[in-house]
Design an enzyme around this catalytic site. Sequence first.
Site, PDB file in Angstrom:
ATOM      1  N   GLU A   1       1.884  -0.732   0.841  1.00 28.41           N
ATOM      2  CA  GLU A   1       1.232   0.584   0.803  1.00 28.41           C
ATOM      3  C   GLU A   1       2.277   1.576   1.278  1.00 28.41           C
ATOM      4  OE1 GLU A   1      -2.307   1.104   3.282  1.00 28.41           O
ATOM      5  OE2 GLU A   1      -1.927   3.262   3.335  1.00 28.41           O
TER       6      GLU A   1
ATOM      7  N   ARG B   1       3.254  10.412   3.045  1.00 27.96           N
ATOM      8  CA  ARG B   1       3.459  11.369   4.135  1.00 27.96           C
ATOM      9  C   ARG B   1       4.927  11.732   4.327  1.00 27.96           C
ATOM     10  NH1 ARG B   1       1.278   7.374   8.841  1.00 27.96           N
ATOM     11  NH2 ARG B   1      -0.225   6.972   7.217  1.00 27.96           N
TER      12      ARG B   1
ATOM     13  N   LYS C   1     -11.077   0.721   3.523  1.00 29.53           N
ATOM     14  CA  LYS C   1     -10.278   0.616   4.726  1.00 29.53           C
ATOM     15  C   LYS C   1     -11.186   1.028   5.885  1.00 29.53           C
ATOM     16  CE  LYS C   1      -5.784   2.685   5.661  1.00 29.53           C
ATOM     17  NZ  LYS C   1      -4.545   3.048   4.991  1.00 29.53           N
TER      18      LYS C   1
END
Length: 211
Positions: free
Chosen positions: A40, A44, A128
């Site tokens: 993943e 950012r 999640k």
Amino acid sequence: MTAKEVMEISPIVPVIALDNVSDALPLAEALLEGGISLMEITLRTQAGLKSIEAIAKSMPEMHVGAGTVVNAEGFINALNHGSQFVFSPGISQELMSTSKELGVALIPGVATASEVMLAQNNGFTYCKLFPATVAGGVDALKAFSGPFSSMYFCPTGGVKLSNLNDFLALKNVVCVGGSWIVPNEAIKEKNFKSITRLCKEALSSLGSESP
Ligand code: 3PG
């Protein structure tokens, strides 16, 4: 790939923030060598999208997706750079609609019963739990298993070697996510061997009691 398939690839989902695209391939190789074939890569950092692209283009054995996707624009960018799936820290109609329109798996983040309901009612049964330890951790997941018995989770946020087995022992937990397995320091120092070691250490600890 469905969200279920994504979450069943690896019991540990490395959550990655890369500052340099040049680190993407050596990191992917280190993870594969350590037994983890899922990444993943968060959006950012500036290098996120290009890193996804580099891995998607040249490492077919690695499953690569985007994390920290917070809106449709990020979702579409991720897809255009080869992302095979999308993780988000949160859940929104915008993200769910985009996932359905594009036919690309979204694993949304939830932290409350209301958010679990929103996910469930829209057909997103794999989520999640974020931020896992702050949102109640193991106790929250046990509590969710009553009213939401068909929902499955990837707790992320505060997960590390010392608590990952507490999470993975739960019936409604498929995998855990975390950044401890890809420390920024190790990436900065290009110490990819240490990342392979962390993967092996985590995978060999599976099923054991917490230390
Ligand atoms: C994050 O968004 O930073 C991830 O969920 C990882 O959390 P962690 O750094 O606590 O593993």
